[in-house]
Design a protein around this motif. Structure first.
Motif, PDB file in Angstrom:
ATOM      1  N   ILE A 246     -23.796  52.350   4.789  1.00  0.00           N
ATOM      2  CA  ILE A 246     -23.639  52.694   3.379  1.00  0.00           C
ATOM      3  C   ILE A 246     -24.140  51.539   2.524  1.00  0.00           C
ATOM      4  N   GLU A 247     -24.440  51.844   1.277  1.00  0.00           N
ATOM      5  CA  GLU A 247     -24.908  50.833   0.334  1.00  0.00           C
ATOM      6  C   GLU A 247     -24.081  50.903  -0.938  1.00  0.00           C
ATOM      7  N   LEU A 248     -23.693  49.735  -1.427  1.00  0.00           N
ATOM      8  CA  LEU A 248     -23.020  49.617  -2.715  1.00  0.00           C
ATOM      9  C   LEU A 248     -24.000  48.941  -3.668  1.00  0.00           C
ATOM     10  N   GLU A 249     -24.478  49.688  -4.640  1.00  0.00           N
ATOM     11  CA  GLU A 249     -25.445  49.136  -5.592  1.00  0.00           C
ATOM     12  C   GLU A 249     -24.752  48.881  -6.927  1.00  0.00           C
ATOM     13  N   PHE A 250     -24.726  47.618  -7.327  1.00  0.00           N
ATOM     14  CA  PHE A 250     -24.104  47.211  -8.582  1.00  0.00           C
ATOM     15  C   PHE A 250     -25.200  46.964  -9.618  1.00  0.00           C
ATOM     16  N   SER A 251     -24.993  47.453 -10.821  1.00  0.00           N
ATOM     17  CA  SER A 251     -25.975  47.234 -11.885  1.00  0.00           C
ATOM     18  C   SER A 251     -25.253  47.091 -13.216  1.00  0.00           C
ATOM     19  N   SER A 252     -25.922  46.446 -14.147  1.00  0.00           N
ATOM     20  CA  SER A 252     -25.360  46.270 -15.485  1.00  0.00           C
ATOM     21  C   SER A 252     -26.493  46.072 -16.476  1.00  0.00           C
ATOM     22  N   ALA A 253     -26.323  46.667 -17.640  1.00  0.00           N
ATOM     23  CA  ALA A 253     -27.298  46.469 -18.714  1.00  0.00           C
ATOM     24  C   ALA A 253     -26.982  45.216 -19.521  1.00  0.00           C
ATOM     25  N   THR A 254     -25.871  44.570 -19.189  1.00  0.00           N
ATOM     26  CA  THR A 254     -25.472  43.344 -19.894  1.00  0.00           C
ATOM     27  C   THR A 254     -25.904  42.145 -19.068  1.00  0.00           C
ATOM     28  N   PRO A 255     -26.926  41.422 -19.475  1.00  0.00           N
ATOM     29  CA  PRO A 255     -27.413  40.302 -18.657  1.00  0.00           C
ATOM     30  C   PRO A 255     -26.547  39.060 -18.816  1.00  0.00           C
ATOM     31  N   LYS A 256     -26.656  38.176 -17.833  1.00  0.00           N
ATOM     32  CA  LYS A 256     -26.042  36.847 -17.876  1.00  0.00           C
ATOM     33  C   LYS A 256     -24.540  36.898 -18.161  1.00  0.00           C
ATOM     34  N   ARG A 257     -23.881  37.794 -17.435  1.00  0.00           N
ATOM     35  CA  ARG A 257     -22.430  37.874 -17.607  1.00  0.00           C
ATOM     36  C   ARG A 257     -21.703  38.126 -16.292  1.00  0.00           C
ATOM     37  N   PHE A 258     -22.216  39.053 -15.464  1.00  0.00           N
ATOM     38  CA  PHE A 258     -21.482  39.473 -14.276  1.00  0.00           C
ATOM     39  C   PHE A 258     -22.179  38.999 -12.998  1.00  0.00           C
ATOM     40  N   THR A 259     -21.367  38.613 -12.005  1.00  0.00           N
ATOM     41  CA  THR A 259     -21.886  38.287 -10.678  1.00  0.00           C
ATOM     42  C   THR A 259     -21.219  39.188  -9.651  1.00  0.00           C
ATOM     43  N   VAL A 260     -21.875  39.308  -8.494  1.00  0.00           N
ATOM     44  CA  VAL A 260     -21.379  40.174  -7.426  1.00  0.00           C
ATOM     45  C   VAL A 260     -21.269  39.365  -6.139  1.00  0.00           C
ATOM     46  N   ASP A 261     -20.143  39.502  -5.465  1.00  0.00           N
ATOM     47  CA  ASP A 261     -19.933  38.891  -4.155  1.00  0.00           C
ATOM     48  C   ASP A 261     -20.626  39.760  -3.114  1.00  0.00           C
TER      49      ASP A 261
END
Length: 726
Positions: free
Chosen positions: A49-64
């Motif tokens: 399976i794949e978990l794809e994280f995305s955000s239109a808000t740059p320079k704010r969120f990180t993903v482990d």
């Protein structure tokens, strides 16, 4: 097809609140998908399976981006399955048998913005699907961190749902899958390739796969498969058959038996006899990490099972093949180190006789990390054979064997070491070749200089640093004068240390040139130079660098003084930390590291931590509880205050012996200090006031430390201290 659709509709109607709902106004989107869009899988087939994280808000969120954990299971994702009662957790019994777990491990991080960040997992880690039919899956993840706030905040994100079908069992497919797994493992590719086959076996869930894993358990250790084999055997449907087969393996001639094999067999056997100890497979426990089950508290049953199986194995040892016996003896000796006995001494000699039958990786591991389990005259023939053999890739078995020969028979090893110094072979190390007691080797000056002139290699530079006299300094200088500042860091550190030893004025000039050059990153290597040769010149340089505007220069200076400085370095360190505190007080938010948010001053948090470690745990001075509290007052970040809080021991007189090995390979603890040798501990004990009473504690892992404790008693008496065991 119509019936399948009707089934899905019915399922959604039955579980209207079963799945976490994505928040439409969330700045983060989590898309769950089945890799390659597949919808059908066989029981035991890997479900990627794949978990794809995305955000239109740059320079704010990180993903482990972690995909694994030392505990055996990640806990940052919650998987929700509609038919939870029709699946089982393959690892529940394993986690229930251990008293706790260690998290952490290597993991990548990604910043959301221009591109999505994808994490690839295998659903089989959490669930086993034995019943055919359609399943619906969703994920609630805690991988995302909002780094725009201080402290950083974890953001829970819910995914969409996906559906997939588990087909009926197919014996032909299962046999083919097992054969494919065998081929992958037997291809002897790098560990990642081999582990693909191991995981196929682990998840397959057939009795044939279980028997194959038992056969390979311990034999494929070098390929990194044993954890997967263990996990696969814990999840096997026919546990009684697994236990019988593993018991048979104790007597099988070609079956190596490792400590992990014995523990797995003992655990499964106790579970088989006491099914009431098995954790319940419930909606609340499946797919979770719940350690500390009933069996973890019944060490008496586990010890009894281990003892019974150990006796069976001992009786079968002589009938095993050379390779199986060697691997088994190596494992048995490592276990016996914790409880030495006459039998373990005999086992050590047997292991020495079979040592050359071990795989090369096992040989090097034993020689480098577990030498204490086999050190003795019986190892001399094996060491001589290894030294005479052609060298292999590092770590070189020949180099390690020469190092151990020097400890067992120094007179025999000396001419061999001198020969290696004259012409080092591939895999030679300074730890081995630098072990002679001679301060210099004038007779080898020409060879040392010529080797370095011909090849500025790491070992040649290191041997110049270690043994060359002042006589060849002009030749060495001519070879490096135009290279200082652009050389490889380790070679440069060795040459600088050499000149600081034989010609301090030239060494000081070269050191200044090296530390001001930015052609490479070696200007950060002052600590590496100090480790080879700490002199007043290096200490003055480090103290001067404490006020450098570049935080990396400051960190290198702090580490140099903390690890190698004289007691006189403490006050400059303390004063520099006070100046640093004055500059950064009330600015903690600027020091929080962020992968997503640009914070140019975040590196200063590493400066703070370097001060904490150097002042608080430096071994050239004594910092007791009140001193550490004063140090804590200089912290700007909460992390620094917390870490110093962990260092504070109001009772700082308890010595813990974790392991006693070679002179620089021990593990000893006293308050916030960690020592690699009894000598280093002695230097710290000498700083305590006369009359201080210490308690020394040995751990189960320490083995026989009677001689070490006897030595500590003499040391204590010499300094007017007292030491006793609890």
């Amino acid at each position: 097809m119509a019936s399948a659709i009707l089934l899905l509709v019915a399922l959604f109607a039955q579980f209207p609140r079963a799945f976490p709902q994505p928040q439409p106004d969330s700045p983060i989107r989590l898309t769950l998908r089945l890799t390659d869009g597949r919808l059908q899988f066989r029981p035991g087939e890997i479900i990627p399976i794949e978990l794809e994280f995305s955000s239109a808000t740059p320079k704010r969120f990180t993903v482990d981006g972690a995909t694994g954990d030392r505990s055996g299971r990640l806990t940052i994702d919650d998987f929700v399955i509609d038919r939870i009662d029709d699946v089982s957790d393959p690892m529940l019994d394993y986690f229930g048998s251990i008293g706790g777990y260690i998290g952490g491990g290597l993991r990548g991080m990604g910043a959301l913005g221009e591109k999505p960040f994808t994490v690839k997992l295998e659903l089989n880690e959490w669930f086993r699907f034995d019943k055919p039919g359609w399943y619906t899956l969703a994920v609630k993840s805690r991988r995302v961190t909002d780094e725009s706030v201080t402290p950083h905040a974890v953001v829970a994100v819910a995914s969409n749902t996906v559906t997939f079908e588990i087909l009926p069992r197919d014996a032909t497919w299962e046999a083919s899958e097992l054969e494919s797994a065998r081929r992958l493992i037997d291809a002897k590719q790098p560990p990642v390739g081999a582990r693909g086959g191991c995981r196929m076996m682990r998840f397959l869930g057939t009795e044939a796969a279980a028997m194959e894993m038992i056969r390979r358990y311990g034999a494929d250790t070098d390929q990194g498969c044993d954890f997967d084999y263990m996990a696969g055997l814990f999840s096997a449907a026919n546990r009684a058959a697994v236990v019988r087969a593993m018991e048979g393996g104790l007597n099988a001639a070609d079956q190596p038996v490792t400590g992990s094999y014995l523990r797995t067999l003992s655990t499964l056997s106790v579970y088989l006899q006491h099914p009431e100890f098995r954790p319940a497979q419930t909606r609340e426990t499946k797919g979770r990490l719940i350690a500390g089950g009933e069996l973890s508290r019944r060490t008496d049953l586990m010890d009894a099972a281990m003892s019974v199986y150990g006796d069976i194995l001992t009786a079968a040892m002589l009938d095993k093949t050379d390779r199986a016996r060697a691997i088994t003896l190596a494992e048995a000796q490592a276990l016996a180190q914790r409880q030495p006995s006459a039998r373990s001494a005999a086992s050590r000699d047997q292991l020495a006789a079979a040592f050359l039958d071990l795989p090369v990786k096992r040989q090097t591991n034993l020689l480098e990390y577990q030498w204490r389990t086999l050190a003795g005259p019986a190892m001399l023939p094996a060491l001589r054979r290894l030294i005479a053999a052609a060298p292999t890739d590092a770590p070189s078995a020949a180099d390690l064997a020469l190092r151990r020969l020097a400890q067992l028979a120094p007179d025999e090893a000396r001419p061999l070491i001198l020969r290696e110094i004259h012409n080092p072979r591939r895999g030679a190390t300074l730890k081995t070749l630098g072990s002679l007691r001679d301060a210099e080797l004038p007779d080898l000056d020409d060879a040392l200089a010529a080797n370095f002139e011909t090849s500025n290699s790491e070992i040649h530079a290191a041997l110049v640093q270690r043994y060359a006299t002042r006589k060849v300094a002009p030749r060495i200088l001519a070879s490096v004068d135009d290279k200082i500042g652009v050389m490889a860091c380790r070679q440069q550190a060795s040459i600088l240390a050499y000149f600081l030893r034989v010609d301090e004025a030239t060494g000081s000039t070269l050191l200044d040139r090296a530390m001001t050059s930015r052609a490479t990153g070696c200007w950060r290597s002052l600590n590496e130079i100090a480790a080879l040769r700490m002199t007043p010149v290096v200490q003055r340089r480090a103290i001067a660098d404490l006020d450098n505007p570049d935080p990396d220069v400051v960190i290198a200076a702090i580490q140099t003084l903390g690890q190698h400085g004289s007691p006189a370095a403490l006050e400059p360190l303390r004063m520099a930390f006070e100046r640093w505190h004055t500059s950064w007080a009330d600015r903690a938010a600027e020091l929080a590291y962020s992968l997503a948010v640009e914070r140019p001053n975040a590196r200063q948090a590493m400066v703070e931590d370097a001060f904490r470690q150097a002042i608080g745990a430096g071994q050239r001075w004594l910092m007791r509880a009140d001193d550490l509290r004063e140090l804590q007052s200089l912290c700007v970040t909460s992390s620094c205050r917390q870490q110093i809080g962990y260092m504070i021991h109001d009772d700082d007189t308890r010595i813990t012996l974790w392991s006693i090995n070679d002179s620089e390979e021990s593990n000893i603890e006293l308050a916030q200090y960690r020592f690699s040798s009894i000598k280093a501990l002695e230097q710290m004990l000498a700083r305590y006031p006369r009359g201080t009473a210490f308690v020394v504690q040995r751990t189960n892992q320490a083995g026989d430390v009677t001689a070490a404790i006897s030595g500590l008693l003499k040391i204590a008496a010499a300094y007017g201290l007292s030491i006793k065991e609890p």
